[in-house]
Design an enzyme around this catalytic site. Structure first.
Site, PDB file in Angstrom:
ATOM      1  CB  THR A 245      79.217 -31.223 -91.999  1.00  0.00           C
ATOM      2  OG1 THR A 245      79.274 -29.802 -91.937  1.00  0.00           O
ATOM      3  CG2 THR A 245      77.937 -31.720 -91.339  1.00  0.00           C
TER       4      THR A 245
ATOM      5  CB  SER B 267      87.118 -48.447 -96.049  1.00  0.00           C
ATOM      6  OG  SER B 267      86.602 -47.406 -96.822  1.00  0.00           O
TER       7      SER B 267
ATOM      8  CB  ALA C 246      90.677 -47.163 -96.226  1.00  0.00           C
ATOM      9  CB  THR C 247      91.722 -43.433-100.071  1.00  0.00           C
ATOM     10  OG1 THR C 247      91.532 -44.690-100.725  1.00  0.00           O
ATOM     11  CG2 THR C 247      92.714 -42.599-100.856  1.00  0.00           C
TER      12      THR C 247
ATOM     13  CB  CYS D  64      92.558 -48.903-107.027  1.00  0.00           C
ATOM     14  SG  CYS D  64      91.876 -49.592-105.538  1.00  0.00           S
TER      15      CYS D  64
ATOM     16  CD  GLN E 213      90.181 -56.092 -98.246  1.00  0.00           C
ATOM     17  OE1 GLN E 213      89.332 -56.890 -97.830  1.00  0.00           O
ATOM     18  NE2 GLN E 213      89.952 -55.287 -99.269  1.00  0.00           N
TER      19      GLN E 213
HETATM   20  C1  LIG Z   1      89.776 -50.788-100.359  1.00  0.00           C
HETATM   21  C2  LIG Z   1      91.089 -50.605 -99.706  1.00  0.00           C
HETATM   22  C3  LIG Z   1      91.615 -49.334 -99.465  1.00  0.00           C
HETATM   23  C4  LIG Z   1      90.934 -48.072 -99.927  1.00  0.00           C
HETATM   24  O1  LIG Z   1      89.692 -47.910 -99.344  1.00  0.00           O
HETATM   25  P1  LIG Z   1      88.690 -46.769 -99.868  1.00  0.00           P
HETATM   26  O2  LIG Z   1      87.464 -47.012 -99.115  1.00  0.00           O
HETATM   27  O3  LIG Z   1      88.542 -47.001-101.352  1.00  0.00           O
HETATM   28  O4  LIG Z   1      89.314 -45.463 -99.607  1.00  0.00           O
HETATM   29  C5  LIG Z   1      92.826 -49.248 -98.822  1.00  0.00           C
HETATM   30  N1  LIG Z   1      93.475 -50.336 -98.417  1.00  0.00           N
HETATM   31  C6  LIG Z   1      93.009 -51.583 -98.618  1.00  0.00           C
HETATM   32  C7  LIG Z   1      93.779 -52.744 -98.119  1.00  0.00           C
HETATM   33  C8  LIG Z   1      91.797 -51.757 -99.269  1.00  0.00           C
HETATM   34  O5  LIG Z   1      91.353 -52.998 -99.476  1.00  0.00           O
END
Ligand SMILES: *Cc1c(COP(=O)(O)O)cnc(C)c1O
Length: 382
Positions: free
Chosen positions: A241, A203, A75-76, A326, A183
């Site tokens: 890739t 993610s 997600a990041t 984090c 989430q």
């Molecule tokens: C965990 C999370 C992220 C980041 O996801 P990654 O897989 O660590 O990059 C971003 N937004 C929310 C709301 C999350 O819970």
């Protein structure tokens, strides 16, 4: 789950274990089926076919078209590519974006980076419930606003923002709408068309797939300046890739989630409700976040006068969180709880419990009695 035997895990919002069916599905792709899906030989093309099927399955899961998905490392990365890419490609329209003070750091820090590059960012405040005020949002959108980014479900409190109303307000004023749905995807049904979402990020490792795979959904015809250059993968928008095992895993995780979502919701919400109700009976406790508009697996509770880190340290085999994982290396109060009006002390006294499909009623009973024991006024540490 064999690997959850020795730990009572209530931290599913930071990451989930891999579903054993997901693991079974990916093993062949870590062994014999290793070819590069971009290779033109038969071996490569047979893998490309599997990736194509997986992409369709994942797209279906959120009611998107397969060519609207860009695979990322998580997600990041999806959030970075989205916010930076859209801001760059629409900068002739304007250099203003809107987000919310309770967003994940991936959104907040990317926005800060844009500010250094000459963009203006409005960080909307939230009400004590964690919800944004829609009238305030409406007032904040300007002719030069290119993007409104509001997370779907908050990772710390579970608060659910009114996404459909927000996307409508953004579109009425000609701005794009993005949501960090990390989430939400896998927990509740998501229909990007119905919700009017232009960009959506999530993610794999928050929904029982492994770490290292994520998705950016980009609605057709949305312009995006690439941030990752190279071999031109993913329509030139994210070179590199493809993570084939990750993609296969995510497709399997989506398949399982779509079959079992209703069941999970029933089971997990019953456990969460019990945990929340029992803990709130303890003296000097308060619920953080809206009690209605909230995802069914999360509760965030303030134990006034306590230090959450001390509590976590004393719950040896129980995994809960004191804020977002984090930033837990840094001792600062949660920016989410602070934005909701909690004092530093109240934020430091708060614990997040996030449940998942492998939790049992015994888990919940154990946690309740442990917390009761640790927070009673005359508790003496051994
Ligand atoms: C965990 C999370 C992220 C980041 O996801 P990654 O897989 O660590 O990059 C971003 N937004 C929310 C709301 C999350 O819970």
């Amino acid at each position: 789950m064999a690997y959850l035997e020795h730990i009572l895990y209530l931290d599913y919002n930071s990451t989930t274990p891999i579903d054993s069916r997901v693991l079974d599905a990916i093993l062949p792709f870590l062994k014999d089926n290793f070819a590069n899906p971009s290779s033109t030989h038969h071996f490569g093309q047979s893998i490309n076919e599997k990736v194509k099927q997986a992409r369709e399955q994942i797209a279906n899961f959120i009611n998107a078209e397969p060519n609207e998905l860009i695979f990322t490392s998580g997600a990041t990365e999806a959030i970075n590519i989205a916010i930076k890419g859209v801001s760059e490609s629409y900068s002739n329209k304007g250099k203003h974006i809107i987000t919310v003070s309770t967003e994940h750091k991936a959104v907040l820090d990317t926005s800060k980076d844009l500010e250094r590059k000459g963009f203006e960012v409005t960080y909307l405040p939230v009400q004590p419930t964690g919800l944004i005020n829609l009238t305030e949002l409406q007032k904040a959108i300007r002719p030069d606003t290119v993007l409104v980014s509001v997370m779907y479900v908050n990772n710390e409190t579970g608060v659910i923002q009114p996404i459909k109303e927000i996307s409508k307000l953004a579109h009425e004023k000609g701005a794009l709408f993005m949501t960090d749905a990390t989430q939400a995807v896998g927990k509740i049904e998501i229909d990007v068309v119905d919700l009017g979402i232009d960009l959506l990020c999530f993610s794999g490792h928050k929904m029982y797939a492994p770490k290292g795979i994520g998705v950016l959904y980009l609605r057709n015809k949305t312009k995006l300046t690439p941030q990752m250059h190279g071999g031109g993968h993913e329509q030139g928008l994210r070179s590199g890739t493809l993570n084939v095992p990750g993609i296969i895993a995510l497709a399997k995780a989506c398949e399982i989630a779509s079959e079992e979502m209703a069941l999970n919701q029933r089971n997990i919400s019953a456990l969460r409700d019990k945990l929340e109700t029992e803990l709130l009976k303890l003296p000097n406790t308060a619920l953080n976040g809206d009690s209605e508009n909230k995802i069914y697996n999360t509760t965030n509770i303030c134990f006034k006068g306590q230090d959450a880190n001390v509590l976590i340290g004393r719950m040896k085999n129980i995994a809960v969180s004191n804020g977002s994982a984090c930033s837990s290396a840094v001792v600062e109060p949660s920016h989410v709880l602070k934005a909701m009006g909690l004092s530093d002390d109240e934020a430091f006294a708060s614990l997040r419990f996030s449940l998942g499909k492998y939790n049992s009623i015994e888990d919940i009973e154990t946690v309740i009695s442990k917390i009761k024991e640790l927070t009673q006024p005359n508790f003496k540490y051994a």
